[in-house]
Design an enzyme around this catalytic site. Structure first.
Site, mmCIF file in Angstrom:
data_model
loop_
_atom_site.group_PDB
_atom_site.id
_atom_site.type_symbol
_atom_site.label_atom_id
_atom_site.label_comp_id
_atom_site.label_asym_id
_atom_site.label_seq_id
_atom_site.Cartn_x
_atom_site.Cartn_y
_atom_site.Cartn_z
ATOM 1 N N HIS A 181 -11.659 -1.324 -10.295
ATOM 2 C CA HIS A 181 -10.643 -1.058 -11.326
ATOM 3 C C HIS A 181 -11.301 -0.739 -12.674
ATOM 4 C CE1 HIS A 181 -7.065 -2.113 -9.004
ATOM 5 N NE2 HIS A 181 -7.867 -2.951 -8.378
ATOM 6 N N CYS A 209 -8.754 2.000 -6.233
ATOM 7 C CA CYS A 209 -8.603 0.969 -5.213
ATOM 8 C C CYS A 209 -7.768 1.501 -4.043
ATOM 9 C CB CYS A 209 -8.038 -0.304 -5.834
ATOM 10 S SG CYS A 209 -8.557 -1.771 -4.949
ATOM 11 N N GLU A 228 -10.095 0.704 -15.161
ATOM 12 C CA GLU A 228 -9.160 0.576 -16.286
ATOM 13 C C GLU A 228 -9.301 -0.760 -17.003
ATOM 14 O OE1 GLU A 228 -8.401 0.484 -13.110
ATOM 15 O OE2 GLU A 228 -6.750 -0.886 -12.631
HETATM 16 N N1 GLN Z 1 -4.309 -3.362 -0.811
HETATM 17 C C1 GLN Z 1 -5.645 -2.872 -0.901
HETATM 18 C C2 GLN Z 1 -6.669 -3.945 -0.555
HETATM 19 O O1 GLN Z 1 -6.381 -5.103 -0.586
HETATM 20 C C3 GLN Z 1 -5.917 -2.306 -2.283
HETATM 21 C C4 GLN Z 1 -5.846 -3.322 -3.365
HETATM 22 C C5 GLN Z 1 -5.743 -2.713 -4.736
HETATM 23 O O2 GLN Z 1 -5.404 -1.539 -4.851
HETATM 24 N N2 GLN Z 1 -6.005 -3.465 -5.772
HETATM 25 O O3 GLN Z 1 -7.805 -3.608 -0.283
#
Ligand code: GLN
Length: 547
Positions: A519, A380, A521
């Site tokens: 994600h 992310c 994970e």
């Molecule tokens: N802050 C970033 C976004 O909102 C990444 C979010 C995250 O890593 N879950 O896109």
């Protein structure tokens, strides 16, 4: 119709109620039953989505896009049952539903009270999908006696009265402190905790007692007598080296048998524990070790990246190595050269995160991994930082940055290679957002499909070109930079089905450098490690032979 198991806690918090619930779920599955696990949290936040990871640990996202408590992660990892929005509720959500109904006039002018309106709302929640499974396990967050918890305890008391006899069971987790000076295991706090439960009309059928070591028969008998449970229903929960030893340990202590006995299920189906035997063997007998650095922001609280730590463990189990994780504060690299700090690691992971703090350090960590050819997994925000690094240092976009940081700072300093997404497609409907939307529940959340490029590294790792992964973010990599970045060597090897949203990037000229917008994970299990984590640890293992 499901049988219900309510899990409560007493004496102190953090006893591992979530883990005990998850392990019991796994043991019931091993006996052939279907299960679903739920968490009822007394706090007043509507969901944990807006809570700081420092306060509450990780936010676990479900396929259907709910931001939930990290205990749902334990449930999924132990049972493989994908959690849903309807598996997690807080007092905040319950009250907000009740107040919404009141405003709509649903209560026809009645005075709204905790009993029956709030307790009815809780009971309705518990009942959702009750016909789908053999056992529904509901964990009540917090500790008996907490003010916020009372409506939940009252609701489960009413619930068990409304069901036919023998359909509900109460399991209570407590602590047996060991007093070194006198060499005694103390049962009094447990007795008081059960007394507290009884004062609100609940009598536990099973006591699970956390203790450092074995519980002698004398103490078991005492607990049984004073707490009004059968001696066989006093279950010891000893400290374990790995959480994945819990199902076998609880089975050894007779927990699943005690549950089936309490429901008068006889003869009890024999359990098949082979999956957990294999898991325990892999965790207890690694053949090597790899060191992985997690360069993040919330490094003081391990729970902030709970699922990542677990997924790395699973990746290690698949490769028969122990993964030693070190948490490195990204801000360090804003002051110091990363080289001496990251030199000894076999792989680097940059996890998700929010806000600008620490991001320049993460960009430097990505640069270090790229130039030194160290395996890198960016998740992310970790992917977004890898793209910004590529844009700045390889593709010649000197001012590359994310709109997230400009929004935060209230000025325009960057060329937005990562921008605020305001419109996207979910299933077959369009989602729209504005810059000043509420913070809670407005991100791109939950499961989305992605299409992988044939022949790419990730397609090989997944063994398919069609995947579905969970998201939780507001910002996206801008495809307008795609050609420029691909020319520099960073392939966009995973895209949303409409081709608008980059899902995965990978460096061509690198042994293992992958950034993912989602994600992975959240979907890894000890008995089914996620392919990306499995291969990331394999690459780390290979690298460990080289360094
Ligand atoms: N802050 C970033 C976004 O909102 C990444 C979010 C995250 O890593 N879950 O896109």
């Amino acid at each position: 119709m499901a049988r219900f198991i309510f899990i409560t806690g007493g004496v102190v918090s953090s006893l591992g109620k979530g883990l005990a619930s998850a392990a019991l779920g796994a043991l019931l599955q091993a006996r052939g039953y279907s299960v679903r696990l739920r968490k009822l949290d007394p706090y007043l936040n509507v969901d944990p989505g807006t809570m700081s990871p420092f306060e509450h640990g990780e936010v676990f996202v479900t396929d259907d896009g709910a931001e939930t408590d990290l205990d749902l992660g334990h449930y999924e990892r132990f049972t493989g049952v994908a959690a849903r929005r309807t598996d997690s509720v807080s007092s905040g959500r319950i009250y907000s539903n009740v107040l919404e109904k009141e405003r709509r006039g649903d209560y026809l002018g009645k005075t709204i009270q905790v009993i029956p309106h709030v307790t009815n709302e809780i009971k309705d929640f518990i009942r959702i999908g009750e016909d789908e499974v053999d056992f529904m396990l509901c964990e009540i967050g917090g500790t008996v006696g907490d003010i916020e918890g009372l409506p939940f305890f009252e609701a489960i008391r009413q619930f068990s009265q409304e069901k036919p006899r023998g359909q509900c069971l109460f399991m209570h987790l407590t602590l047996l402190p060991y007093i070194k000076a006198s060499g005694e295991l103390k049962t009094k706090p447990t007795q008081h905790s059960v007394k507290e439960l009884r004062s609100i009309g609940l009598a536990p059928d099973i006591l699970v007692c956390r203790s450092e070591g074995d519980i002698p028969q004398k103490e078991r008998d005492k607990l049984a007598l004073f707490c009004n449970v059968r001696p066989e229903a006093v279950i010891a929960a000893k400290d374990l080296k790995s959480i994945y030893a819990a199902p076998l340990a609880y089975h050894g202590e007779g927990l699943d048998q005690a549950v089936l006995d309490a429901f008068q299920i006889s003869p009890a189906p024999r359990p098949d524990l082979s999956v957990w035997e294999d898991v325990a063997d892999r965790i207890q007998n690694p053949e090597g070790e790899v060191n992985v650095a997690i360069v993040g922001k919330y490094t003081q609280l391990e729970d902030a990246y709970k699922s990542i730590a677990e997924a790395l463990t699973h990746g290690g189990m698949a490769n028969r190595v122990r993964v030693r994780v070190n948490w490195v504060d990204a801000e360090l690299f804003e002051r110091e050269d990363p080289a001496p700090h990251l030199a000894g690691y076999h792989a680097i992971l940059v996890p998700g995160g929010f806000g600008e703090r620490g991001t320049e350090g993460k960009i430097r960590a990505a640069e270090f991994a790229r130039t030194r050819k160290i395996p890198y997994l960016g998740i992310c925000l970790g992917m977004q930082m890898a793209v910004i690094e590529a844009a700045r240092n390889v593709a010649g976009v000197a001012q590359a940055g994310s709109e997230e940081f400009d929004h935060e700072a209230g000025k325009k300093r960057f060329e937005p290679v990562v921008y605020h997404l305001k419109e996207w497609v979910q299933g077959n409907h369009k989602v729209q957002r504005k810059a000043d939307d509420d913070k809670g529940g407005t991100m791109r959340l939950g499961a989305y499909d992605a299409v992988l490029t044939e022949g790419s590294k990730v397609a090989e790792i997944y063994g398919t070109t069609a995947i579905e992964e969970r998201h939780r973010h507001r910002y996206e990599v801008d495809i307008r930079y795609r050609d420029q970045l691909e020319e520099a060597g960073l392939s966009f090897s995973g895209m949303s089905p409409d081709g608008r949203l980059p899902e995965i990037v990978e460096w061509q000229d690198h042994p293992w450098f992958v950034g993912v917008q989602f994600h992975p994970e959240l979907k890894s299990k000890p008995f089914a490690p996620h392919p990306l984590f499995k291969d990331f640890v394999r690459a780390a293992k290979e690298n460990s032979r080289l360094v």
